[in-house]
Design an enzyme around this catalytic site. Structure first.
Site, mmCIF file in Angstrom:
data_model
loop_
_atom_site.group_PDB
_atom_site.id
_atom_site.type_symbol
_atom_site.label_atom_id
_atom_site.label_comp_id
_atom_site.label_asym_id
_atom_site.label_seq_id
_atom_site.Cartn_x
_atom_site.Cartn_y
_atom_site.Cartn_z
ATOM 1 N N ASP A 25 27.614 54.875 -6.546
ATOM 2 C CA ASP A 25 27.858 54.247 -5.192
ATOM 3 C C ASP A 25 29.447 54.145 -5.005
ATOM 4 O OD1 ASP A 25 27.291 52.478 -3.085
ATOM 5 O OD2 ASP A 25 26.896 50.726 -3.942
ATOM 6 N N ASN A 73 17.900 54.754 2.638
ATOM 7 C CA ASN A 73 19.360 55.567 3.175
ATOM 8 C C ASN A 73 19.152 56.220 4.289
ATOM 9 O OD1 ASN A 73 21.049 56.353 -0.141
ATOM 10 N ND2 ASN A 73 21.217 54.702 1.600
HETATM 11 C C1 IPE Z 1 22.132 52.990 -3.321
HETATM 12 O O1 IPE Z 1 23.532 52.784 -2.768
HETATM 13 C C2 IPE Z 1 21.613 54.376 -3.237
HETATM 14 C C3 IPE Z 1 22.227 55.665 -3.669
HETATM 15 C C4 IPE Z 1 23.194 55.182 -4.827
HETATM 16 C C5 IPE Z 1 21.590 56.611 -3.224
HETATM 17 P P1 IPE Z 1 23.390 52.242 -1.477
HETATM 18 O O2 IPE Z 1 25.038 52.150 -1.175
HETATM 19 O O3 IPE Z 1 22.495 52.744 -0.431
HETATM 20 O O4 IPE Z 1 22.937 50.659 -1.658
HETATM 21 P P2 IPE Z 1 22.904 49.322 -1.079
HETATM 22 O O5 IPE Z 1 22.240 49.386 0.154
HETATM 23 O O6 IPE Z 1 24.313 48.863 -0.864
HETATM 24 O O7 IPE Z 1 22.432 48.462 -2.139
HETATM 25 C C1 IPE Z 2 26.927 56.190 -2.340
HETATM 26 O O1 IPE Z 2 28.046 55.712 -1.462
HETATM 27 C C2 IPE Z 2 26.224 57.465 -1.961
HETATM 28 C C3 IPE Z 2 24.838 57.108 -1.039
HETATM 29 C C4 IPE Z 2 24.189 56.241 -0.958
HETATM 30 C C5 IPE Z 2 24.257 58.417 -0.342
HETATM 31 P P1 IPE Z 2 27.667 55.060 -0.335
HETATM 32 O O2 IPE Z 2 27.698 55.910 1.013
HETATM 33 O O3 IPE Z 2 26.691 53.859 -0.397
HETATM 34 O O4 IPE Z 2 29.283 54.424 -0.339
HETATM 35 P P2 IPE Z 2 29.579 52.748 0.069
HETATM 36 O O5 IPE Z 2 28.833 51.922 -0.872
HETATM 37 O O6 IPE Z 2 29.398 52.406 1.491
HETATM 38 O O7 IPE Z 2 31.177 52.598 -0.221
HETATM 39 MG MG MG Z 3 26.599 52.067 -1.119
#
Ligand code: IPE
Ligand code: IPE
Ligand code: MG
Length: 254
Positions: A25, A73
């Site tokens: 993340d 996502n």
């Molecule tokens: C969780 O991360 C999913 C992945 C790392 C693929 P998100 O960034 O989507 O999670 P939330 O929505 O902040 O909990």
């Molecule tokens: C994790 O990084 C990757 C996926 C969930 C695909 P994020 O895209 O959630 O990055 P933040 O949390 O918005 O910084």
């Molecule tokens: Mg995230």
């Protein structure tokens, strides 16, 4: 480099987690901090994937599961979803050689039917081309969520009951585990989440019932081998009691 050797030296190789699960993340924030589009962060997350997989395999970890794209996502802006899917196709293709050089087998969990055909094809091809590797299994959780997987397992179980293969009295934890996406994948002993968020976001809900959680403040594109080592060292300093008392655990060791 020397710092890495010191950290590796602090790891007890006889007590390694067999399975490490990772919620990657913080890509979006990493990009935004640099005044770039979120996709820039996803692109830069690939190096962290490479390092983590390599470090885990070198240590002797048998399974790593990376949360790459959640069911939720799909609700992101179409432009970002498309970019992530494109990145997957390109990365999976580019990494086949490295996976083979490292003797790593690529596998996947999640609702793979919901992926677009190009992604699915690329993934299947990479899984096929790495299927003979045996040092470590690298699982990608794609279009995955823990609740989806549990519902999927329930559907399988209900089907067996319906056609008379299974009596409801025979439903137990072992059976439910065997109906998960990858029945041979052991429960993770350690779950790492980067980016300073303290939640599991619908990842491996069934399998993490007794998993040790490690939260790193690093954003995923900054995650390096030493961060994995630090998480493992921290894990090895914990006492896993599984409901027992500390005394019981210590006596058992003695
Ligand atoms: C969780 O991360 C999913 C992945 C790392 C693929 P998100 O960034 O989507 O999670 P939330 O929505 O902040 O909990
Ligand atoms: C994790 O990084 C990757 C996926 C969930 C695909 P994020 O895209 O959630 O990055 P933040 O949390 O918005 O910084
Ligand atoms: Mg995230």
């Amino acid at each position: 480099m020397n710092e890495n050797l010191e950290l590796i030296g602090a790891i007890d190789k006889t007590r390694l987690p067999k399975h490490i699960a990772i919620i990657m993340d913080g890509n979006g924030r990493w990009a935004q901090q640099r005044g770039e589009e979120r996709v820039f962060g996803h692109n830069n997350g690939v190096q962290a994937v490479r390092e983590t997989a390599e470090a885990a395999a070198e240590l002797g970890v048998k399974f790593v599961t990376l949360y790459a794209f959640s069911t939720e996502n799909w609700n992101r802006p179409k432009q970002e979803v498309d970019a992530l899917m494109h990145l997957l196709v390109v990365t999976i293709n580019n990494e086949i050689k490295t996976l083979n050089d490292n003797n790593i087998r690529l596998r996947a969990i999640g609702n793979l039917e919901s992926l677009n055909p190009e992604v699915k094809l690329e993934l299947e091809e990479a899984m096929e081309k790495t299927s003979g590797n045996s040092r470590m299994d690298l699982f990608l959780a794609l279009s995955y969520s823990g609740r989806w997987e549990i519902v999927d397992a329930m559907r399988k179980i209900a089907g067996k009951v319906k056609n008379g293969e299974l009596n409801p009295d025979e439903i137990n934890e072992k059976l439910v585990s065997s109906c998960m996406n990858a029945p041979d994948l052991p429960d993770p002993e350690l779950l790492i989440r980067t980016s300073g968020e303290y939640r599991t976001s619908n990842f491996l809900m069934w399998q993490t019932a007794y998993t040790e959680l490690f939260f790193s403040s690093k954003l995923w594109p900054d995650f390096r081998k030493e961060d994995l080592y630090e998480a493992i060292i921290d894990f090895q300093h914990r006492e896993r009691r599984f409901g027992k008392t500390s005394e019981q655990i210590i006596n058992c060791k003695g």
